[in-house]
Design a protein around this motif. Sequence first.
Motif, PDB file in Angstrom:
ATOM      1  N   ALA A 241       0.598  -1.311   0.057  1.00 10.95           N
ATOM      2  CA  ALA A 241      -0.139   0.053   0.002  1.00 10.95           C
ATOM      3  C   ALA A 241       0.895   1.250  -0.091  1.00 10.95           C
ATOM      4  N   ASP A 242       1.938   1.253   0.802  1.00 11.17           N
ATOM      5  CA  ASP A 242       2.919   2.268   0.871  1.00 11.17           C
ATOM      6  C   ASP A 242       3.584   2.706  -0.457  1.00 11.17           C
ATOM      7  N   ASN A 243       3.482   1.669  -1.242  1.00  8.34           N
ATOM      8  CA  ASN A 243       4.439   1.773  -2.518  1.00  8.34           C
ATOM      9  C   ASN A 243       3.210   1.939  -3.704  1.00  8.34           C
ATOM     10  N   GLY A 244       2.070   2.277  -3.462  1.00  8.79           N
ATOM     11  CA  GLY A 244       1.080   2.690  -4.346  1.00  8.79           C
ATOM     12  C   GLY A 244       0.260   1.859  -4.927  1.00  8.79           C
ATOM     13  N   VAL A 245       0.403   0.460  -4.541  1.00  7.32           N
ATOM     14  CA  VAL A 245      -0.410  -0.363  -5.072  1.00  7.32           C
ATOM     15  C   VAL A 245      -1.943  -0.434  -4.462  1.00  7.32           C
ATOM     16  N   ARG A 246      -2.778  -0.192  -5.367  1.00  2.00           N
ATOM     17  CA  ARG A 246      -4.193  -0.333  -5.138  1.00  2.00           C
ATOM     18  C   ARG A 246      -5.080  -1.509  -5.291  1.00  2.00           C
ATOM     19  N   PHE A 247      -4.381  -2.343  -6.232  1.00  5.76           N
ATOM     20  CA  PHE A 247      -5.230  -3.439  -6.592  1.00  5.76           C
ATOM     21  C   PHE A 247      -3.973  -4.807  -6.581  1.00  5.76           C
ATOM     22  N   ILE A 248      -4.400  -5.700  -6.084  1.00  5.65           N
ATOM     23  CA  ILE A 248      -3.756  -7.130  -6.074  1.00  5.65           C
ATOM     24  C   ILE A 248      -4.730  -8.047  -6.480  1.00  5.65           C
ATOM     25  N   ALA A 249      -4.105  -8.902  -7.718  1.00  8.38           N
ATOM     26  CA  ALA A 249      -4.800  -9.751  -8.415  1.00  8.38           C
ATOM     27  C   ALA A 249      -4.327 -11.290  -7.655  1.00  8.38           C
ATOM     28  N   THR A 250      -5.151 -12.157  -7.315  1.00  7.10           N
ATOM     29  CA  THR A 250      -4.552 -13.551  -6.823  1.00  7.10           C
ATOM     30  C   THR A 250      -5.782 -14.291  -7.554  1.00  7.10           C
ATOM     31  N   SER A 251      -5.123 -15.635  -7.381  1.00  6.45           N
ATOM     32  CA  SER A 251      -6.230 -16.970  -7.850  1.00  6.45           C
ATOM     33  C   SER A 251      -6.763 -17.691  -6.929  1.00  6.45           C
ATOM     34  N   LEU A 252      -7.952 -18.262  -6.952  1.00  5.90           N
ATOM     35  CA  LEU A 252      -8.617 -19.115  -6.426  1.00  5.90           C
ATOM     36  C   LEU A 252      -9.284 -20.023  -7.334  1.00  5.90           C
ATOM     37  N   TYR A 253      -9.402 -21.386  -7.150  1.00  8.66           N
ATOM     38  CA  TYR A 253     -10.070 -22.406  -8.010  1.00  8.66           C
ATOM     39  C   TYR A 253     -11.066 -23.193  -7.481  1.00  8.66           C
ATOM     40  N   GLY A 254     -11.325 -22.988  -6.132  1.00  6.53           N
ATOM     41  CA  GLY A 254     -12.176 -23.818  -5.268  1.00  6.53           C
ATOM     42  C   GLY A 254     -11.958 -24.023  -4.107  1.00  6.53           C
ATOM     43  N   PRO A 255     -12.764 -24.959  -3.180  1.00  6.55           N
ATOM     44  CA  PRO A 255     -12.559 -25.019  -1.897  1.00  6.55           C
ATOM     45  C   PRO A 255     -10.967 -25.612  -1.804  1.00  6.55           C
ATOM     46  N   ARG A 256     -10.684 -25.573  -0.174  1.00  5.77           N
ATOM     47  CA  ARG A 256      -9.294 -25.736   0.182  1.00  5.77           C
ATOM     48  C   ARG A 256      -8.576 -27.032  -0.578  1.00  5.77           C
ATOM     49  N   GLU A 257      -9.031 -28.146  -0.256  1.00  5.03           N
ATOM     50  CA  GLU A 257      -8.539 -29.256  -1.023  1.00  5.03           C
ATOM     51  C   GLU A 257      -8.178 -29.228  -2.481  1.00  5.03           C
ATOM     52  N   PHE A 258      -9.478 -29.113  -2.999  1.00  5.57           N
ATOM     53  CA  PHE A 258      -9.309 -28.790  -4.411  1.00  5.57           C
ATOM     54  C   PHE A 258      -8.393 -27.833  -4.762  1.00  5.57           C
ATOM     55  N   HIS A 259      -8.254 -26.621  -4.338  1.00  8.87           N
ATOM     56  CA  HIS A 259      -7.462 -25.472  -4.816  1.00  8.87           C
ATOM     57  C   HIS A 259      -5.875 -26.017  -4.678  1.00  8.87           C
ATOM     58  N   ASP A 260      -5.540 -26.465  -3.394  1.00 12.19           N
ATOM     59  CA  ASP A 260      -4.251 -26.959  -3.077  1.00 12.19           C
ATOM     60  C   ASP A 260      -3.766 -27.936  -4.127  1.00 12.19           C
ATOM     61  N   ASP A 261      -4.710 -28.840  -4.368  1.00  9.90           N
ATOM     62  CA  ASP A 261      -4.343 -29.991  -5.399  1.00  9.90           C
ATOM     63  C   ASP A 261      -4.013 -29.428  -6.636  1.00  9.90           C
ATOM     64  N   MET A 262      -4.858 -28.176  -7.165  1.00  7.91           N
ATOM     65  CA  MET A 262      -4.692 -27.789  -8.300  1.00  7.91           C
ATOM     66  C   MET A 262      -3.259 -27.121  -8.593  1.00  7.91           C
ATOM     67  N   VAL A 263      -2.897 -26.318  -7.221  1.00  4.31           N
ATOM     68  CA  VAL A 263      -1.679 -25.624  -7.524  1.00  4.31           C
ATOM     69  C   VAL A 263      -0.314 -26.548  -7.085  1.00  4.31           C
ATOM     70  N   GLY A 264      -0.645 -27.632  -6.437  1.00  7.05           N
ATOM     71  CA  GLY A 264       0.375 -28.600  -6.543  1.00  7.05           C
ATOM     72  C   GLY A 264       0.960 -28.439  -5.105  1.00  7.05           C
ATOM     73  N   VAL A 265       0.604 -27.640  -4.076  1.00  5.49           N
ATOM     74  CA  VAL A 265       1.239 -27.328  -2.902  1.00  5.49           C
ATOM     75  C   VAL A 265       0.147 -27.049  -1.752  1.00  5.49           C
ATOM     76  N   PRO A 266       0.214 -27.969  -0.824  1.00 10.01           N
ATOM     77  CA  PRO A 266      -0.494 -27.819   0.431  1.00 10.01           C
ATOM     78  C   PRO A 266      -0.319 -26.576   1.067  1.00 10.01           C
TER      79      PRO A 266
END
Length: 378
Positions: free
Chosen positions: A125-150
């Motif tokens: 925020a101090d460095n002028g960032v107004r937006f962050i974009a991040t990814s979600l693909y589904g519920p906890r176990e499904f998401h972690d399985d898709m990204v390959g890291v628990p």
Amino acid sequence: MAHVRSLFFTGVASQSENKAQEAKRLGRPSSLIWNITNRCNLLCSHCYMAADGRTLPDQLSEAQAYDMIERMEQAGVPVVFLSGGEPMMHPNFWEILARVNTAGVRPTISTNCTFIDAEAAARLADNGVRFIATSLYGPREFHDDMVGVPGIYDKIIAAITELRKAGVKVVIKTAVSKDTYPYLYDIIALAKEMDCSMVYLCDLITSGRSDGADDQRISNQQWREICDYIIDDLTDPDNYFEYDIGAIPSTIPYIARGLTARGLDITKGLERLKIFSACPVGQGHMTINSTGGIMPCQFAQDWTLGNIYELSFAEATQRLSQLDDAVIDGQCSVDACAYSRACRGCRVKAWQRTGGNCGGNSNAEDITCILEPCERSI
């Protein structure tokens, strides 16, 4: 990509849209995605870059990166999306961000949020960032399985909480596929619950780790149902949530038809689509990869039109604009579709389907259009 509410009415991206239009009018990049590194600490099964923990040997040096920021400032670039891979893995991430902000270029970060805690959120925020974009693909176990890291799902939820406390707005991204579709509306509900500003829904791009997975795309009817849901949300007077749609530009004329059928005045959006079509390729949008390659779109890492150290930003913008001047074929042509200029079809899908870097034709038709033939006339 198209911010739907801001396109047709007024939304969180309206100010950025105005700046982008002015930049394009002046022959400057209207928006810039800069993949500052190919490295990533996740192994998402659908990643169009197939990013991993390795740094490309010809990645821009520290001096080159800082020089490019100065050139962005001189070229009047209005906004830069720092992306990757995972941009926060770049050893000079914080210095790059600080210099971008000091140069007067608005920074936005596309990140998996695994490096964001309360301290990092405040620093962003101090460095002028107004937006962050991040990814979600589904519920906890499904998401972690898709990204390959628990454990990643919980880190993202915690990071979103800290970002909102720091006043940074959050965009939830998701790749729309047969696997993620069952969770799509839950993701939208979670985004609203966590006070996020927007959801970015991107059709599956079949390159990188998802190469050859065209059968994993959802049906046209399912995309139409998503659009109908968005139309309902847009017409709710108590709702100001924003939607961004990527890699399937035919959703925009479909939504336009739906809003018109409800008696709404969408003149603003139709005028904007004369300047920026729903596919950003050749529209002033530019992507620069970690080695300086100039790409028409971030979804085609092998499709480059030169290097930023061989061309000025003005020259690169002009070269990209030639793609917008090209005549599009088949069902995307002006003779076949009244929305040809407003939509243009996904140029990356056309390029990939016809051979990609082995002679692909970016002017070919986009066969993933969701409009019926009878709907392609106004």
